[in-house]
Write a protein that holds these residues in place. Sequence first.
Motif, short mmCIF file in Angstrom:
data_model
loop_
_atom_site.label_atom_id
_atom_site.label_comp_id
_atom_site.label_asym_id
_atom_site.label_seq_id
_atom_site.Cartn_x
_atom_site.Cartn_y
_atom_site.Cartn_z
N PHE A 66 0.89 -1.16 0.00
CA PHE A 66 0.00 0.00 0.00
C PHE A 66 0.92 1.20 0.00
O PHE A 66 2.02 1.15 0.53
CB PHE A 66 -0.96 0.01 1.19
CG PHE A 66 -0.28 0.02 2.53
CD1 PHE A 66 -0.07 1.21 3.21
CD2 PHE A 66 0.14 -1.16 3.13
CE1 PHE A 66 0.54 1.22 4.46
CE2 PHE A 66 0.76 -1.15 4.38
CZ PHE A 66 0.96 0.05 5.04
N SER A 67 0.49 2.28 -0.61
CA SER A 67 1.46 3.31 -0.95
C SER A 67 0.98 4.71 -0.60
O SER A 67 -0.19 5.03 -0.72
CB SER A 67 1.76 3.24 -2.46
OG SER A 67 2.54 4.34 -2.87
N HIS A 68 1.96 5.54 -0.19
CA HIS A 68 1.73 6.96 0.02
C HIS A 68 2.28 7.79 -1.15
O HIS A 68 2.17 9.01 -1.12
CB HIS A 68 2.43 7.42 1.30
CG HIS A 68 1.99 6.73 2.55
ND1 HIS A 68 2.46 5.49 2.93
CD2 HIS A 68 1.11 7.11 3.51
CE1 HIS A 68 1.90 5.14 4.08
NE2 HIS A 68 1.09 6.10 4.45
N TYR A 69 2.89 7.15 -2.14
CA TYR A 69 3.65 7.87 -3.16
C TYR A 69 3.31 7.40 -4.57
O TYR A 69 3.33 6.19 -4.85
CB TYR A 69 5.16 7.65 -2.97
CG TYR A 69 5.69 7.92 -1.60
CD1 TYR A 69 6.25 9.15 -1.26
CD2 TYR A 69 5.68 6.91 -0.63
CE1 TYR A 69 6.77 9.38 0.00
CE2 TYR A 69 6.20 7.14 0.63
CZ TYR A 69 6.74 8.37 0.95
OH TYR A 69 7.26 8.59 2.19
N LYS A 70 3.05 8.36 -5.45
CA LYS A 70 2.76 8.01 -6.84
C LYS A 70 4.02 7.51 -7.55
O LYS A 70 3.94 6.64 -8.42
CB LYS A 70 2.19 9.24 -7.57
CG LYS A 70 1.55 8.90 -8.91
CD LYS A 70 0.42 7.89 -8.75
CE LYS A 70 -0.17 7.52 -10.11
NZ LYS A 70 -1.05 6.34 -9.99
N TYR A 71 5.17 8.04 -7.19
CA TYR A 71 6.42 7.60 -7.83
C TYR A 71 6.68 6.13 -7.54
O TYR A 71 7.09 5.37 -8.43
CB TYR A 71 7.60 8.44 -7.32
CG TYR A 71 8.89 8.19 -8.06
CD1 TYR A 71 9.18 8.84 -9.25
CD2 TYR A 71 9.84 7.30 -7.55
CE1 TYR A 71 10.37 8.60 -9.93
CE2 TYR A 71 11.02 7.06 -8.22
CZ TYR A 71 11.28 7.71 -9.41
OH TYR A 71 12.46 7.47 -10.08
N PHE A 72 6.43 5.71 -6.30
CA PHE A 72 6.56 4.29 -5.93
C PHE A 72 5.62 3.44 -6.78
O PHE A 72 6.01 2.41 -7.32
CB PHE A 72 6.27 4.14 -4.45
CG PHE A 72 6.21 2.72 -3.96
CD1 PHE A 72 7.36 2.02 -3.64
CD2 PHE A 72 4.98 2.07 -3.81
CE1 PHE A 72 7.31 0.71 -3.18
CE2 PHE A 72 4.91 0.76 -3.34
CZ PHE A 72 6.08 0.08 -3.03
N GLU A 454 8.57 4.49 11.67
CA GLU A 454 7.38 5.16 11.15
C GLU A 454 7.44 5.40 9.65
O GLU A 454 6.42 5.66 9.01
CB GLU A 454 7.13 6.47 11.89
CG GLU A 454 8.29 7.46 11.87
CD GLU A 454 9.23 7.30 13.03
OE1 GLU A 454 9.65 8.34 13.58
OE2 GLU A 454 9.54 6.14 13.41
N VAL A 455 8.64 5.33 9.08
CA VAL A 455 8.79 5.38 7.62
C VAL A 455 9.63 4.17 7.19
O VAL A 455 10.63 4.30 6.50
CB VAL A 455 9.40 6.72 7.13
CG1 VAL A 455 8.34 7.80 7.11
CG2 VAL A 455 10.59 7.15 7.97
N GLY A 456 9.17 2.99 7.63
CA GLY A 456 9.91 1.76 7.37
C GLY A 456 9.18 0.76 6.50
O GLY A 456 9.68 -0.36 6.31
N ASN A 457 7.99 1.12 5.99
CA ASN A 457 7.31 0.23 5.05
C ASN A 457 8.03 0.23 3.71
O ASN A 457 8.92 1.04 3.46
CB ASN A 457 5.85 0.66 4.86
CG ASN A 457 5.00 0.36 6.08
OD1 ASN A 457 5.34 -0.48 6.90
ND2 ASN A 457 3.88 1.06 6.21
N GLN A 458 7.60 -0.64 2.80
CA GLN A 458 8.28 -0.75 1.52
C GLN A 458 8.24 0.55 0.72
O GLN A 458 9.23 0.94 0.11
CB GLN A 458 7.66 -1.87 0.68
CG GLN A 458 7.93 -3.25 1.24
CD GLN A 458 7.29 -4.33 0.40
OE1 GLN A 458 7.90 -4.85 -0.52
NE2 GLN A 458 6.05 -4.66 0.72
N ASP A 459 7.08 1.22 0.71
CA ASP A 459 6.99 2.46 -0.06
C ASP A 459 7.88 3.54 0.55
O ASP A 459 8.60 4.26 -0.15
CB ASP A 459 5.54 2.94 -0.18
CG ASP A 459 4.89 3.24 1.17
OD1 ASP A 459 5.20 2.55 2.16
OD2 ASP A 459 4.04 4.16 1.24
#
Length: 562
Positions: A66-72, A454-459
């Motif tokens: 699941f993603s927070h970023y369009k670039y990802f 807290e910013v350790g997911n794949q995205d």
Amino acid sequence: MAPADEQVDVLVIGAGPTGLGAAKRLNQIDGPSWMIIDSNETPGGLASTDVTPEGFLYDVGGHVIFSHYKYFDDCIDEALPKAEDWYTHERISYVRCKNLWVPYPFQNNVSVLPKEDQVKCIDGMIDAALEARTAHTKPTNFDEWIVRMMGTGIADLFMRPYNYKVWAVPTTKMQCAWLGERVAAPDVKTCVKNVILNKTAGNWGPNATFRFPARDGTGGIWIAVANTLPKKKTRFGKQGEVSKVNAEAHTVTLKSGKTIGYKKLITTMAVDQLVEQMEDKELISLSKGLFYSSTHVIGVGIRGERPERIGDKCWLYFPEDDCPFYRATIFSNYSPYNQPEKSVKLATQYHADGSKAKSSEPREGPYWSIMLEVSESSMKPVDHANLLKDCIQGLINTEMIKPEDEIVSTYHRRFDHGYPTPSLEREGVLKELLPKLQTMDIYSRGRFGSWRYEVGNQDHSFMLGVEAADYIVNGAVELTLNYPDFVNGRKNEERRLIEGNHVFRNKATDKADAAGDAKIVDIEANKAGLTNGTNGTLPTRERASSKAHSSSHNRKSSKSVK
């Protein structure tokens, strides 16, 4: 000092999501020379996938997309572009408590609990709500945050025991600045209404729906992303194994004895291990203030149809002490290719209760599988020799499987660095350690490189690499590293992956910029509290990126890192 055997502008150590993100961006920018190295033949790092001899797949941890970023999104869609490459799932998660399945998140669904526990939880929530109205200080640790937000009922029943099982440290030893969107605060009125009406709350969180690759597990994503990079700039396996980092000489020595010189180094090694290889006594001493837990991943392959009691559950949480694992993933539900086909004949190794199989003859399936996670630390030791047996007994205790179920395959792998703990000391260490490394032209990024769960997911991890590359080449702000709440609270659509390399112009300097296809950001307007079309005010510690004006076929002139 002898010159290095090879020289690049930017060297990337590690081919997990962070390293691949850096390499992907450097390749797109097409400016400084670069190389990516990794000691493993197969890219993926902590997001890779193993296959048992019997043909069961297990991710090296509970990973979903699941993603927070369009670039990802752009990058993984480029790597796996076909609709049949993916399955999309609605998250179906529960907490096992009091021999019941409580829908996730637990704190919003106390209506499922026995009446006595409902009363304890509601009493605690009301007390917490009243306390919050008059409190003049912020919580000083995670435990205080839990009690302040949810009350002692939920704290004692779920939050304290569960988080101890996950982090392998008590909640009193963890800070609370990392929480952000990861923990849902209960709505007292809604909880009371659901208790009275005997209702449950709906799905919550950024991963309420998620994607999973059809084949090859999560690791297949990163193999595919690595395959989009030029092979001549990748060095995986024994030829990419690092033995020493010489910060003063700006060289990395490989196990083969060869040296690679660099101007800038992006490293995704665990930062405590990095400083050991640098042999820097000051930084080694500083890194001792970082705490982490180890993770055991256990896989169990079972013969038979998936039971109705399991259904289409995704992952499940276990706060109680009737099992050693804190989370179970029904891995066979993610893709039919995560286990052997029905026609494959496998022998029964033993029954779940440990008894011998009646026959050793291989027989057909069908098959299904469960993946379990167990934490370990100096504050929470684990019996390694009996852990697999204890986990299978835990599955019986929690009614996940039955004593007579046939086990046809097992898997057990331990990861020394499993979770980077948001300990009370963490921020003090990172605020000193990471900048000191950066003054040496070393950018330590990633799950354990920058040590921010807290910013350790794949995205997040992928974008930590992307943004490090952008910072090195263009001075663009590293939002994910420096502003976790900001990136987690919005859609990050500024960067896009476009075929070829694109150039856009910074209006303030009238110079070509290559930090992404970003919206125009007016720094002065931001300072005045105006958002200028972005979803929230963009932090502006460095130069902000501007919007693309030329086509994707234009190419940026080669740019060297100084």
